[in-house]
Design an enzyme around this catalytic site. Structure first.
Site, PDB file in Angstrom:
ATOM      1  CB  SER A  71      -1.588   2.820   3.103  1.00 13.72           C
ATOM      2  OG  SER A  71      -0.562   1.851   3.216  1.00 13.72           O
ATOM      3  CB  SER A 120       4.282   6.393   1.847  1.00 14.63           C
ATOM      4  OG  SER A 120       4.882   6.911   3.002  1.00 14.63           O
ATOM      5  CB  SER A 127       5.813  -4.251  -2.509  1.00 15.43           C
ATOM      6  OG  SER A 127       4.766  -4.351  -1.585  1.00 15.43           O
ATOM      7  CB  SER A 142       4.579   0.268   9.818  1.00 11.52           C
ATOM      8  OG  SER A 142       5.428   0.303   8.725  1.00 11.52           O
ATOM      9  N   GLY A 153       0.846  -1.200   0.000  1.00 14.23           N
ATOM     10  CA  GLY A 153       0.000   0.000   0.000  1.00 14.23           C
ATOM     11  C   GLY A 153       0.874   1.241   0.000  1.00 14.23           C
TER      12      GLY A 153
HETATM   13  P1  ADP Z   1       2.970   2.810   6.247  1.00 15.61           P
HETATM   14  O1  ADP Z   1       3.705   1.743   6.992  1.00 15.61           O
HETATM   15  O2  ADP Z   1       1.948   2.255   5.296  1.00 15.61           O
HETATM   16  O3  ADP Z   1       3.853   3.835   5.622  1.00 15.61           O
HETATM   17  P2  ADP Z   1       2.287   3.798   8.862  1.00 15.61           P
HETATM   18  O4  ADP Z   1       1.687   2.625   9.568  1.00 15.61           O
HETATM   19  O5  ADP Z   1       3.708   4.162   9.162  1.00 15.61           O
HETATM   20  O6  ADP Z   1       2.054   3.604   7.300  1.00 15.61           O
HETATM   21  O7  ADP Z   1       1.420   5.084   9.119  1.00 15.61           O
HETATM   22  C1  ADP Z   1       0.000   5.084   9.077  1.00 15.61           C
HETATM   23  C2  ADP Z   1      -0.545   6.243   9.903  1.00 15.61           C
HETATM   24  O8  ADP Z   1      -1.979   6.232   9.813  1.00 15.61           O
HETATM   25  C3  ADP Z   1      -0.204   6.102  11.374  1.00 15.61           C
HETATM   26  O9  ADP Z   1       0.110   7.366  11.876  1.00 15.61           O
HETATM   27  C4  ADP Z   1      -1.516   5.561  11.989  1.00 15.61           C
HETATM   28  O10 ADP Z   1      -1.668   5.930  13.335  1.00 15.61           O
HETATM   29  C5  ADP Z   1      -2.561   6.253  11.110  1.00 15.61           C
HETATM   30  N1  ADP Z   1      -3.859   5.567  11.031  1.00 15.61           N
HETATM   31  C6  ADP Z   1      -5.053   6.177  11.189  1.00 15.61           C
HETATM   32  N2  ADP Z   1      -6.068   5.311  11.084  1.00 15.61           N
HETATM   33  C7  ADP Z   1      -5.531   4.091  10.863  1.00 15.61           C
HETATM   34  C8  ADP Z   1      -6.075   2.785  10.693  1.00 15.61           C
HETATM   35  N3  ADP Z   1      -7.386   2.556  10.705  1.00 15.61           N
HETATM   36  N4  ADP Z   1      -5.220   1.766  10.460  1.00 15.61           N
HETATM   37  C9  ADP Z   1      -3.886   1.979  10.417  1.00 15.61           C
HETATM   38  N5  ADP Z   1      -3.296   3.187  10.575  1.00 15.61           N
HETATM   39  C10 ADP Z   1      -4.117   4.259  10.818  1.00 15.61           C
END
Ligand code: ADP
Length: 200
Positions: A37, A35, A107, A40, A33
């Site tokens: 999304s 960045s 990815s 992590s 997904g």
């Molecule tokens: P990625 O790893 O895809 O780059 P991260 O997990 O680092 O994304 O960041 C996602 C951000 O979105 C975090 O700050 C998280 O707290 C926020 N967020 C808000 N709502 C959700 C949700 N329902 N599920 C996951 N993350 C969420």
């Protein structure tokens, strides 16, 4: 490179032996997904949940891969392909060891995800599409990367100046603008339980 003298050594213990000892069916939970999304965040929460269920897991993410094994790889299309290829090979080794592997990488290319799927046996690759609209990701921007990408400070940024090829078919579809973190984790746990990856 000449591989003629590299002969695979047969191990006495199999993947099945190692998995049985751990009481689980090894697999790769491949989060993909944009960045921000939520890859992590969900992968971390899921790993904690699996740990509580006494499952054996390992999470591969940017920190232990981009800062270690893949130091030196950048964000050009070529480097992105190599980045994912190596992560796929490492995931496969973990699966051989009987682990449930979680990977949290953008990815962005369908072809690369397909290559990793092809490295593994059937049912070992579980693609999880963390489907969050670009405008939501951009509003979250927890690391300030979208602002920098819009300003042109970061080049080849997925969703802005580099493509993201969304999965057409993913085993699990997560919409973080419609689901809470807990609901997302539950959905994945249910998928694993229902398909016999472990008994909770
Ligand atoms: P990625 O790893 O895809 O780059 P991260 O997990 O680092 O994304 O960041 C996602 C951000 O979105 C975090 O700050 C998280 O707290 C926020 N967020 C808000 N709502 C959700 C949700 N329902 N599920 C996951 N993350 C969420």
């Amino acid at each position: 490179m000449d591989n003629t003298n590299i002969i695979k050594h047969e191990h006495q213990l199999s993947k099945e032996n190692r998995a049985e000892l751990k009481g689980q069916k090894p697999c790769v939970l491949w989060f993909t997904g944009l960045s921000a999304s939520g890859k992590s965040t969900i992968a971390n929460a899921l790993e904690v949940r699996l740990f509580e269920l006494k499952k054996h897991t390992y999470l591969l993410d940017g920190d232990n891969i981009r800062l270690g094994l893949n130091t030196g790889l950048g964000f050009s299309d070529e480097d992105r392909v190599e980045n994912i290829r190596r992560i796929g090979e490492v995931s496969k080794l973990f699966v051989e060891s009987g682990m449930i592997v979680l990977t949290a990488f953008i990815s962005p290319f369908m072809e690369d995800r397909k290559l990793v799927r092809a490295l593994l046996d059937k049912d070992e690759f579980i693609e999880i599409f963390v489907d969050t609209p670009l405008n939501v990701c951009e509003k979250r921007d927890p690391k300030g990367l979208y602002v920098k990408a819009r300003e042109g400070i970061i080049e080849n940024f997925t969703g802005i100046s580099s493509p993201y090829e969304a999965p057409i078919y993913a085993e699990i579809h997560i919409e973080t603008d419609k689901m809470t973190l807990e609901e997302s984790v539950e959905k994945i746990i249910n998928y694993l339980e229902n398909r016999g990856y472990f008994n909770a």
